[in-house]
Design a protein around this motif. Sequence first.
Motif, PDB file in Angstrom:
ATOM      1  N   GLY A 291      43.878  45.937  34.864  1.00 30.32           N
ATOM      2  CA  GLY A 291      44.766  44.947  34.233  1.00 30.32           C
ATOM      3  C   GLY A 291      45.975  44.614  35.088  1.00 30.32           C
TER       4      GLY A 291
ATOM      5  N   ASP B 204      48.468  41.241  35.897  1.00 32.77           N
ATOM      6  CA  ASP B 204      49.656  40.856  35.121  1.00 32.77           C
ATOM      7  C   ASP B 204      50.905  41.335  35.862  1.00 32.77           C
TER       8      ASP B 204
ATOM      9  N   LYS C   5      49.522  32.877  35.893  1.00 35.11           N
ATOM     10  CA  LYS C   5      48.510  33.921  36.144  1.00 35.11           C
ATOM     11  C   LYS C   5      47.282  33.666  35.272  1.00 35.11           C
TER      12      LYS C   5
ATOM     13  N   LYS D  21      45.818  45.570  25.120  1.00 39.44           N
ATOM     14  CA  LYS D  21      45.676  45.350  26.564  1.00 39.44           C
ATOM     15  C   LYS D  21      45.943  43.899  26.995  1.00 39.44           C
TER      16      LYS D  21
HETATM   17 MG    MG Z   1      44.267  41.639  31.457  1.00 37.88          MG
END
Ligand code: MG
Length: 420
Positions: A151, A154, A7, A209
């Motif tokens: 986010g 992920d 990723k 984060k």
């Molecule tokens: Mg991120």
Amino acid sequence: MALLVMKFGGTSVADLDRIRNVAMHVKREVDAGNRCAVVVSAMAGQTNQLVEWTRGASSIHDAREYDAVLASGEQVTSGLLAITLQSLGITARSWLGWQIPIRTNNDHGIARIEAIEAGNLRERINDGEVAVIAGFQGIGPNGRITTLGRGGSDTSAVAIAAALGADCCDIYTDVDGVYTTDPRIVPKSQRIDKIAYEEMLEMASLGAKVLQTRSVEMAMVHRVSVRVRSSFDDPDSCPAVGSAGSAIVPGTLVCDEDDILEQRVVSGIAYAKDEAKITLLGVADKPGVAAKVFGPLADSNVNVDMIVQNVSADGTSTDMTFTVPAGDFERSRRVLESARDKIGYTDLRGALDIVKVSIIGVGMRSHAGVAAQMFSALADKGINIEAISTSEIKISVLIDAAYAELAVRTLHSLYGLDAE
Ligand code: MG
Ligand code: ADP
Ligand code: ASP
């Protein structure tokens, strides 16, 4: 031969040069005979831009259209990476969430992945094609595009790794691992070689984060082996997964607690600036009051975090302080103001200039006195604690935002986390 999920976050695909660099990381794995599913984020800053545009179009907007706009950033990078890989002679194809499909619930903007029908994807990967998957998105029960919360790429990556039964899930980002605290604010922070799922979950949910909280939750449930590493390492000098020397690539492995031999009492420090404090003054001190305050907030889907209650000198009234996500502050205030007669309070005060600082470590389970040490170190620096919350493996304090960095640095030194 291994099956890998790789990723790449926003800074790793920020422009065509960076995308070419990502393609070289993928090429290295393909050349070594590994099968790859690659999950990409939007270019750095792009999702913020898209959020701004939706707000600019109308401050009140349909969450389904918000998702239609936000998901576009990842569509661009998945296509560009597929093109770049093809230009290197690698068979590659882009996949949007609905094409796999990645099925989610209907909570637009913060949807949860419910199922991944990975049959088709697996077949193509087994045939040697690199699958370039747009992160952060899925398809809801009504056939509309959903996004997974900021986010969220992920989480896409870990979910794909679980669905494919991948050997590992490498999260490439702009730091070479998970650090004892955010390296941007404490240069003396150190990379952690191995971190337990539970600790990483607390670190993420308390503000670090580097991984989205849900991705860690999912990795823990499905026992996905996640490694955080840097996309800025030279693709050609990194050993491919499974090859001799691949274990020496700098990075952090998120794994079972039992796989970690040396355990510190405190493994990391996190801070979160996105909470707001609300104080209700002069609330009657009698049974049922807390339910009257927190009931309407729960009904409005506001997550209350830390709660402190002080009894006044005459013992008949109390001040109640608690925190809510900063984004829910105005809504919470409105809810509480409209329930004022029912609750019965004399005044409502709110503040956004607060920060929650937390220490995290599974070692705390077996060590006494960690909290006392933390409180006295903060007191020595003149930092006032406004609220406290604890669990078995973390202690969080609420303090004035002006002291955030001082508090993080102080605690980082206190627990011996500073690099030499
Ligand atoms: Mg991120
Ligand atoms: P990506 O775009 O690759 O998903 P993010 O910006 O979401 O990257 O996450 C990486 C950032 O997380 C780092 O640049 C770092 O500033 C921040 N961060 C916060 N806490 C930590 C920590 N404990 N360890 C590593 N990085 C952290
Ligand atoms: N592009 C999305 C965001 O900025 C998802 C991600 O980067 O993981 O939040």
